[in-house]
Design a protein around this motif. Sequence first.
Motif, mmCIF file in Angstrom:
data_model
loop_
_atom_site.group_PDB
_atom_site.id
_atom_site.type_symbol
_atom_site.label_atom_id
_atom_site.label_comp_id
_atom_site.label_asym_id
_atom_site.label_seq_id
_atom_site.Cartn_x
_atom_site.Cartn_y
_atom_site.Cartn_z
ATOM 1 N N VAL A 2 29.211 56.419 45.341
ATOM 2 C CA VAL A 2 28.304 55.679 46.446
ATOM 3 C C VAL A 2 27.416 56.135 47.062
ATOM 4 O O VAL A 2 28.499 57.519 47.777
ATOM 5 C CB VAL A 2 29.293 54.616 47.097
ATOM 6 C CG1 VAL A 2 28.289 54.067 47.686
ATOM 7 C CG2 VAL A 2 29.274 53.526 45.678
ATOM 8 N N GLN A 3 25.829 56.511 47.470
ATOM 9 C CA GLN A 3 25.749 57.102 48.566
ATOM 10 C C GLN A 3 24.694 56.394 49.173
ATOM 11 O O GLN A 3 24.527 55.788 49.497
ATOM 12 C CB GLN A 3 25.371 58.250 47.818
ATOM 13 C CG GLN A 3 26.400 59.495 47.790
ATOM 14 C CD GLN A 3 25.363 60.808 47.391
ATOM 15 O OE1 GLN A 3 24.335 61.228 46.741
ATOM 16 N NE2 GLN A 3 26.313 61.826 48.074
ATOM 17 N N ARG A 31 22.953 42.922 45.450
ATOM 18 C CA ARG A 31 24.411 42.116 45.945
ATOM 19 C C ARG A 31 25.062 42.180 47.687
ATOM 20 O O ARG A 31 25.431 41.760 47.601
ATOM 21 C CB ARG A 31 24.712 42.320 44.731
ATOM 22 C CG ARG A 31 24.009 41.659 43.582
ATOM 23 C CD ARG A 31 25.549 41.933 42.444
ATOM 24 N NE ARG A 31 24.467 42.040 40.877
ATOM 25 C CZ ARG A 31 25.330 42.125 39.693
ATOM 26 N NH1 ARG A 31 26.896 42.109 39.630
ATOM 27 N NH2 ARG A 31 24.404 41.799 38.974
ATOM 28 N N TYR A 32 24.670 43.995 47.841
ATOM 29 C CA TYR A 32 25.491 43.833 49.015
ATOM 30 C C TYR A 32 24.418 43.450 50.508
ATOM 31 O O TYR A 32 23.448 43.437 50.251
ATOM 32 C CB TYR A 32 25.238 45.746 49.300
ATOM 33 C CG TYR A 32 26.189 45.990 47.979
ATOM 34 C CD1 TYR A 32 26.407 46.217 47.022
ATOM 35 C CD2 TYR A 32 27.179 46.176 48.553
ATOM 36 C CE1 TYR A 32 27.051 46.183 46.234
ATOM 37 C CE2 TYR A 32 28.881 46.701 48.304
ATOM 38 C CZ TYR A 32 28.493 47.022 46.556
ATOM 39 O OH TYR A 32 29.091 47.701 46.425
ATOM 40 N N ASN A 96 25.943 50.820 56.831
ATOM 41 C CA ASN A 96 27.005 50.035 55.885
ATOM 42 C C ASN A 96 26.458 49.114 55.037
ATOM 43 O O ASN A 96 25.597 48.070 55.076
ATOM 44 C CB ASN A 96 27.763 48.779 57.372
ATOM 45 C CG ASN A 96 28.868 48.463 56.597
ATOM 46 O OD1 ASN A 96 28.528 47.313 56.133
ATOM 47 N ND2 ASN A 96 30.708 48.654 56.705
ATOM 48 N N ALA A 97 27.126 49.175 53.752
ATOM 49 C CA ALA A 97 27.044 48.248 52.775
ATOM 50 C C ALA A 97 28.276 47.380 52.171
ATOM 51 O O ALA A 97 29.913 48.117 52.502
ATOM 52 C CB ALA A 97 26.688 48.860 51.750
ATOM 53 N N THR A 103 37.639 46.253 49.273
ATOM 54 C CA THR A 103 37.738 47.206 48.193
ATOM 55 C C THR A 103 35.754 47.655 48.159
ATOM 56 O O THR A 103 36.286 49.206 47.507
ATOM 57 C CB THR A 103 37.855 46.827 47.422
ATOM 58 O OG1 THR A 103 37.429 46.435 46.362
ATOM 59 C CG2 THR A 103 39.629 46.857 47.475
ATOM 60 N N ARG A 104 35.078 47.005 48.543
ATOM 61 C CA ARG A 104 33.201 47.472 48.508
ATOM 62 C C ARG A 104 33.432 47.090 49.713
ATOM 63 O O ARG A 104 32.036 46.887 49.672
ATOM 64 C CB ARG A 104 32.817 46.361 47.073
ATOM 65 C CG ARG A 104 33.553 46.795 45.899
ATOM 66 C CD ARG A 104 32.290 46.100 44.784
ATOM 67 N NE ARG A 104 33.320 46.064 43.743
ATOM 68 C CZ ARG A 104 32.706 45.142 42.802
ATOM 69 N NH1 ARG A 104 31.915 44.514 42.733
ATOM 70 N NH2 ARG A 104 32.981 46.036 41.799
ATOM 71 N N VAL A 105 33.253 48.222 50.549
ATOM 72 C CA VAL A 105 32.465 48.683 51.853
ATOM 73 C C VAL A 105 32.298 50.125 51.881
ATOM 74 O O VAL A 105 33.449 50.891 51.766
ATOM 75 C CB VAL A 105 33.430 47.674 53.048
ATOM 76 C CG1 VAL A 105 32.897 48.205 54.377
ATOM 77 C CG2 VAL A 105 33.827 47.079 53.230
ATOM 78 N N TYR A 106 31.213 50.218 52.361
ATOM 79 C CA TYR A 106 31.000 51.603 52.791
ATOM 80 C C TYR A 106 29.767 52.466 53.373
ATOM 81 O O TYR A 106 29.101 51.451 53.930
ATOM 82 C CB TYR A 106 30.319 52.576 51.042
ATOM 83 C CG TYR A 106 30.488 51.665 49.076
ATOM 84 C CD1 TYR A 106 29.678 50.709 49.145
ATOM 85 C CD2 TYR A 106 31.429 52.560 48.676
ATOM 86 C CE1 TYR A 106 30.750 50.222 47.717
ATOM 87 C CE2 TYR A 106 31.865 52.091 47.777
ATOM 88 C CZ TYR A 106 32.015 51.174 47.908
ATOM 89 O OH TYR A 106 32.221 50.734 46.561
ATOM 90 N N TRP A 107 30.030 53.443 53.586
ATOM 91 C CA TRP A 107 29.831 53.639 55.263
ATOM 92 C C TRP A 107 28.805 55.245 55.147
ATOM 93 O O TRP A 107 28.779 55.651 53.631
ATOM 94 C CB TRP A 107 30.632 54.420 56.217
ATOM 95 C CG TRP A 107 30.853 52.792 56.306
ATOM 96 C CD1 TRP A 107 32.344 52.841 56.339
ATOM 97 C CD2 TRP A 107 30.861 52.531 57.404
ATOM 98 N NE1 TRP A 107 32.355 51.471 56.937
ATOM 99 C CE2 TRP A 107 31.598 51.247 58.037
ATOM 100 C CE3 TRP A 107 30.190 52.253 58.656
ATOM 101 C CZ2 TRP A 107 31.993 50.064 58.688
ATOM 102 C CZ3 TRP A 107 30.122 51.375 59.186
ATOM 103 C CH2 TRP A 107 31.218 50.638 60.300
#
Length: 117
Positions: A2-3, A31-32, A96-97, A103-107
């Motif tokens: 993930v990027q 979906r986010y 942020n996503a 467990t599915r939080v990305y920065w």
Amino acid sequence: QVQLVESGGGLVQPGGSLRLSCAASGIIFSRYTMGWYRQAPGKQRELVAQITRGGFTNYADSVKGRFTISRDNAKNTVYLQMNSLKPEDTAVYYCNADYGTQTRVYWGQGTQVTVSS
């Protein structure tokens, strides 16, 4: 992998405008819930704006009427249009996503926005 890659930050005078972009890869973007957060020196990271997968938006009181968040699912990109910028908007802005699970939080890595004359 993930990027989230932010762009569009920089130096702007008070009253000016900037548009931030965040390009996502490695996720099913549509979906986010996508969001923009910011962190000023010596302060905690705070939510600026969010847009759900259904297009509903939420803003911090301090930016309502000045900032607009939008998304383009075809381009896997979320935007933050910032108008009437103030010195207190100076911060590092993070993309942020959030899928809605811990467990599915990305920065993203962050982009600096400086509002100064």
